[in-house]
Motif scaffolding. Sequence first.
Motif, PDB file in Angstrom:
ATOM      1  N   VAL A  45       0.845  -1.196   0.000  1.00 45.15           N
ATOM      2  CA  VAL A  45       0.000   0.000   0.000  1.00 45.15           C
ATOM      3  C   VAL A  45       0.879   1.244   0.000  1.00 45.15           C
ATOM      4  CG1 VAL A  45      -1.804   1.260   1.225  1.00 45.15           C
ATOM      5  CG2 VAL A  45      -1.791  -1.247   1.246  1.00 45.15           C
ATOM      6  N   THR A  46       0.587   2.176  -0.895  1.00 43.12           N
ATOM      7  CA  THR A  46       1.312   3.443  -0.938  1.00 43.12           C
ATOM      8  C   THR A  46       0.599   4.450  -0.043  1.00 43.12           C
ATOM      9  OG1 THR A  46       2.079   3.032  -3.197  1.00 43.12           O
ATOM     10  CG2 THR A  46       2.136   5.301  -2.420  1.00 43.12           C
ATOM     11  N   VAL A  47       1.308   4.931   0.975  1.00 42.05           N
ATOM     12  CA  VAL A  47       0.763   5.890   1.941  1.00 42.05           C
ATOM     13  C   VAL A  47       1.488   7.220   1.742  1.00 42.05           C
ATOM     14  CG1 VAL A  47       0.402   6.396   4.381  1.00 42.05           C
ATOM     15  CG2 VAL A  47       0.234   4.037   3.561  1.00 42.05           C
ATOM     16  N   THR A  48       0.713   8.296   1.609  1.00 40.18           N
ATOM     17  CA  THR A  48       1.269   9.625   1.332  1.00 40.18           C
ATOM     18  C   THR A  48       1.005  10.566   2.491  1.00 40.18           C
ATOM     19  OG1 THR A  48       0.958   9.318  -1.050  1.00 40.18           O
ATOM     20  CG2 THR A  48       1.244  11.572  -0.268  1.00 40.18           C
ATOM     21  N   PHE A  49       2.041  11.291   2.899  1.00 44.15           N
ATOM     22  CA  PHE A  49       1.951  12.279   3.978  1.00 44.15           C
ATOM     23  C   PHE A  49       2.131  13.677   3.380  1.00 44.15           C
ATOM     24  CE2 PHE A  49       3.341   8.348   5.842  1.00 44.15           C
ATOM     25  CZ  PHE A  49       2.659   8.265   7.041  1.00 44.15           C
ATOM     26  N   ASP A  50       1.268  14.597   3.801  1.00 44.77           N
ATOM     27  CA  ASP A  50       1.337  15.986   3.352  1.00 44.77           C
ATOM     28  C   ASP A  50       1.457  16.873   4.585  1.00 44.77           C
ATOM     29  OD1 ASP A  50       1.095  18.470   2.222  1.00 44.77           O
ATOM     30  OD2 ASP A  50      -0.684  17.998   1.031  1.00 44.77           O
ATOM     31  N   GLY A  51       2.697  17.288   4.882  1.00 43.61           N
ATOM     32  CA  GLY A  51       2.944  18.128   6.052  1.00 43.61           C
ATOM     33  C   GLY A  51       2.850  19.597   5.688  1.00 43.61           C
ATOM     34  N   ARG A  57       9.225  31.869   8.284  1.00 42.60           N
ATOM     35  CA  ARG A  57      10.641  32.258   8.324  1.00 42.60           C
ATOM     36  C   ARG A  57      11.574  31.166   7.832  1.00 42.60           C
ATOM     37  NH1 ARG A  57      11.513  34.094  14.422  1.00 42.60           N
ATOM     38  NH2 ARG A  57      10.645  31.990  14.651  1.00 42.60           N
ATOM     39  N   SER A  58      11.153  29.898   7.893  1.00 39.47           N
ATOM     40  CA  SER A  58      12.049  28.800   7.538  1.00 39.47           C
ATOM     41  C   SER A  58      11.250  27.653   6.929  1.00 39.47           C
ATOM     42  CB  SER A  58      12.815  28.327   8.772  1.00 39.47           C
ATOM     43  OG  SER A  58      13.736  27.312   8.426  1.00 39.47           O
ATOM     44  N   GLY A  59      11.945  26.836   6.119  1.00 36.27           N
ATOM     45  CA  GLY A  59      11.301  25.686   5.499  1.00 36.27           C
ATOM     46  C   GLY A  59      11.517  24.405   6.294  1.00 36.27           C
ATOM     47  N   ILE A  60      10.726  23.387   5.979  1.00 41.83           N
ATOM     48  CA  ILE A  60      10.797  22.102   6.675  1.00 41.83           C
ATOM     49  C   ILE A  60      12.036  21.343   6.206  1.00 41.83           C
ATOM     50  CG2 ILE A  60       9.601  19.909   7.075  1.00 41.83           C
ATOM     51  CD1 ILE A  60       6.974  21.359   6.505  1.00 41.83           C
ATOM     52  N   VAL A  61      12.750  20.721   7.158  1.00 43.36           N
ATOM     53  CA  VAL A  61      13.948  19.946   6.818  1.00 43.36           C
ATOM     54  C   VAL A  61      13.768  18.454   7.065  1.00 43.36           C
ATOM     55  CG1 VAL A  61      15.531  21.873   7.201  1.00 43.36           C
ATOM     56  CG2 VAL A  61      14.961  20.349   9.102  1.00 43.36           C
ATOM     57  N   SER A  62      12.780  18.064   7.870  1.00 42.44           N
ATOM     58  CA  SER A  62      12.603  16.633   8.142  1.00 42.44           C
ATOM     59  C   SER A  62      11.213  16.357   8.689  1.00 42.44           C
ATOM     60  CB  SER A  62      13.654  16.118   9.136  1.00 42.44           C
ATOM     61  OG  SER A  62      13.392  16.614  10.433  1.00 42.44           O
ATOM     62  N   ALA A  81       9.724  11.501  -2.381  1.00 47.53           N
ATOM     63  CA  ALA A  81      10.107  12.501  -1.387  1.00 47.53           C
ATOM     64  C   ALA A  81      10.624  13.740  -2.107  1.00 47.53           C
ATOM     65  CB  ALA A  81      11.180  11.943  -0.441  1.00 47.53           C
ATOM     66  N   PRO A  82      10.765  14.857  -1.400  1.00 49.94           N
ATOM     67  CA  PRO A  82      11.367  16.037  -2.030  1.00 49.94           C
ATOM     68  C   PRO A  82      12.769  15.707  -2.538  1.00 49.94           C
ATOM     69  CG  PRO A  82      10.283  16.659   0.013  1.00 49.94           C
ATOM     70  CD  PRO A  82      10.274  15.158  -0.041  1.00 49.94           C
ATOM     71  N   PRO A  83      13.230  16.403  -3.566  1.00 50.67           N
ATOM     72  CA  PRO A  83      14.557  16.125  -4.136  1.00 50.67           C
ATOM     73  C   PRO A  83      15.659  16.144  -3.082  1.00 50.67           C
ATOM     74  CG  PRO A  83      13.360  17.658  -5.534  1.00 50.67           C
ATOM     75  CD  PRO A  83      12.544  17.499  -4.285  1.00 50.67           C
ATOM     76  N   GLY A 104       7.101  28.028   3.153  1.00 50.69           N
ATOM     77  CA  GLY A 104       5.718  27.907   2.712  1.00 50.69           C
ATOM     78  C   GLY A 104       5.422  26.674   1.881  1.00 50.69           C
ATOM     79  N   GLU A 105       6.434  25.877   1.545  1.00 51.23           N
ATOM     80  CA  GLU A 105       6.204  24.662   0.757  1.00 51.23           C
ATOM     81  C   GLU A 105       5.960  23.472   1.671  1.00 51.23           C
ATOM     82  OE1 GLU A 105       8.676  21.697  -2.244  1.00 51.23           O
ATOM     83  OE2 GLU A 105       9.013  23.868  -2.386  1.00 51.23           O
ATOM     84  N   ASN A 106       4.872  22.753   1.412  1.00 51.31           N
ATOM     85  CA  ASN A 106       4.544  21.581   2.210  1.00 51.31           C
ATOM     86  C   ASN A 106       5.558  20.463   1.981  1.00 51.31           C
ATOM     87  OD1 ASN A 106       2.318  23.046   2.974  1.00 51.31           O
ATOM     88  ND2 ASN A 106       0.806  21.673   2.040  1.00 51.31           N
TER      89      ASN A 106
END
Length: 239
Positions: A45-51, A57-62, A81-83, A104-106
Amino acid sequence: MRVSHLRRAVIVGAVTGATVGMLAAPAWAHVEVSADNPQAGARDVTVTFDGEAESTRSGIVSERVILPAGIRPEDVRLAKAPPGWKLVPAADGYTVAGKALPVGENAVHSIVITHLPADATQLAFKTIETYGDGKVSRWIGVSAAGQPEPDNPAPVLKLKPAAQPAPTSAAPTSAAATPTQDSAPPTASADTSPTPTAAAGQDDGPPVGLWIALASVVVIAAAAVGLVMYRRRTGRMRT
């Protein structure tokens, strides 16, 4: 005065009602989870997470994901996953991380789970998001029956019931297909009828005694004929 008091009461009531409504409304998870086959017991099953990115001020790193009971870290592999982001397994789940995303990017990533638990109705994936400036958002709250929604709810995947196996019926046993003692095919048996013998039915010709008797008759007859001829011959000589 009366109009002023009435207007004030209406405003206070509206603000109070809105506040109560906001408190009573369930909290929404800021990490959403979905699946291509959300069914208990399903495989691969492919499970997708959208955080959702909340920092300005800062982007998500993990994103650190704690797997629910019944799913092991070795049952998970990264599908998307992100590049540049990589998956690192842990004792209770995994972390997918990499270069900080733009502000601002999920953070969106997908995993493939080998086998979903067959007896589960829903799966809570506690998720911890970390930003490049060190900010941490913990979406780990799990609601309990009869309790209000937690402030930071974990993303929950609702599951459909497991598929029921198709009923099978035993194939009827054919008496002809399974030979028994009563239906066993006839086997060749020894011929117990008596073998014909010379005495019982085989015609070997007249017995020996009969040939001897015939020979005797012939000899006697020849002797008698010879005797008659001899007498006639001697009678003529006398005359």
